[in-house]
Design a protein around this motif. Structure first.
Motif: not given
Length: 326
Positions: A180-198
């Motif tokens: 289960h992956v939690t990604a910490v990044c800027a809000a503008r990159n949320a869609a990207l990391v979610t698409d990668l599996g976060a």
């Protein structure tokens, strides 16, 4: 050959494209005609001599104290084997390969050499050279660090700096392990990391994950601001802090903190191996590991590429096209 060369430490414009001698492969070496490399955070640190606190002397021993020891940057390469040494048996001219050149650098040139037993392997089938090289630096770094923790299906993994080259690979590799992956990044990159599996995204600009109450089996710090003192209470018993970037204190105290806390603190360097590259290639060919490219530059645009990386907001990799690739 043409290469991006820097002869002193400093801002992006210390780098320029020059004609330098083409290297010849030694008896056990492979000479790669480089079609693509990346401009990474490591290239930024080497060029600017901007290293974590306390690591100036250690970095100087590798990079040079007053002037660069290695004048051509670029830690990775994708291209075609141009020539091989007389004792090389694993590769032949014409082979399409990717390689991790590591601290020897040299990827920002038309030709680079590496030992046949080093981290070099066939590039992924179905991917272009730009996409293939975007897997190398971030992918091999993320794999080596994640392999230091015992990540089982259902484990809770947090990736701090999830939108960079190492972070985007770490999110995908951890997800492939069933975490289960939690990604910490800027809000503008949320869609990207979610698409990668976060599974969850924390915007670091509006929320400090180190002050939260959630716990994790593994915290992977790709930024350098999640010291053990700040995050130890968030790590479950027997869990791990994987410090991809740390300062001298974090490096020197990693073993003692591991021993005293019962939680793994890993801050050592990366041993690059061909088998790790082959693993990444296999995942990419199965569609389980995607290269993330923010933008690409031609070799003549090397200063602009460095300036973009210097800003610290790139998503995934910045590709440098040495010759016509795709």
């Amino acid at each position: 050959m043409r290469a991006a060369v820097y002869r002193r430490f400093g801002p992006a414009d210390v780098v320029s494209v020059e004609e330098i001698p083409t290297p010849a492969p030694g008896p056990q070496e492979v000479l790669i005609r480089v079609l693509a490399s990346t401009v990474s955070a490591a290239d930024h640190r080497a060029r600017s001599h901007d290293v974590p606190k306390g690591l100036g002397l250690l970095a100087g021993a590798g990079l040079g104290f007053f002037r660069p020891r290695r004048r051509v940057l670029g830690m990775d390469a994708a291209g075609v084997v141009a020539a091989v040494g007389e004792k090389v048996t694993r590769f032949a001219p014409g082979d399409e390969v990717i390689a991790m050149l590591g601290a020897k650098f040299g990827g920002h040139a038309e030709y680079a050499r590496i030992g046949q037993d080093g981290p070099i392997t066939a590039k992924p089938a179905g991917l272009g050279f730009d996409e293939s090289v975007a897997l190398v630096f971030g992918g091999i770094t993320a794999r080596v660090f994640l392999n230091r923790a015992d990540i089982q299906p259902g484990a809770r993994v947090l990736v701090n700096g999830a939108s960079g080259a190492v972070g985007t690979a770490a999110v995908q590799l951890a997800k492939n392990l069933g975490a289960h992956v939690t990604a910490v990044c800027a809000a503008r990159n949320a869609a990207l990391v979610t698409d990668l599996g976060a599974d969850r995204v924390i915007d670091y600009q509006s929320s400090d994950f180190t002050t939260g109450s959630d716990t994790y089996d593994v915290i992977m710090d790709c930024v350098g601001n999640a010291s053990f003192d700040r995050v130890q209470r968030l790590i479950t018993p027997g869990g791990a802090l994987l410090a991809v970037i740390t300062d001298l204190t974090g490096l020197l105290r990693a073993r003692s903190r591991t021993r005293r806390s019962g939680k793994l603190v890993s801050a050592s360097g990366v041993d690059y191996r061909a088998e790790d590259l082959r693993f990444l290639v296999g995942l990419a060919e199965q569609g389980k590991l995607r290269p993330v490219i923010d933008r690409s530059y031609d070799l003549d645009e090397i200063v602009a590429a460095h300036r973009f990386v210097d800003a610290g907001h790139k998503r995934g990799s910045v590709v440098l096209r040495i010759a016509g690739s795709g």
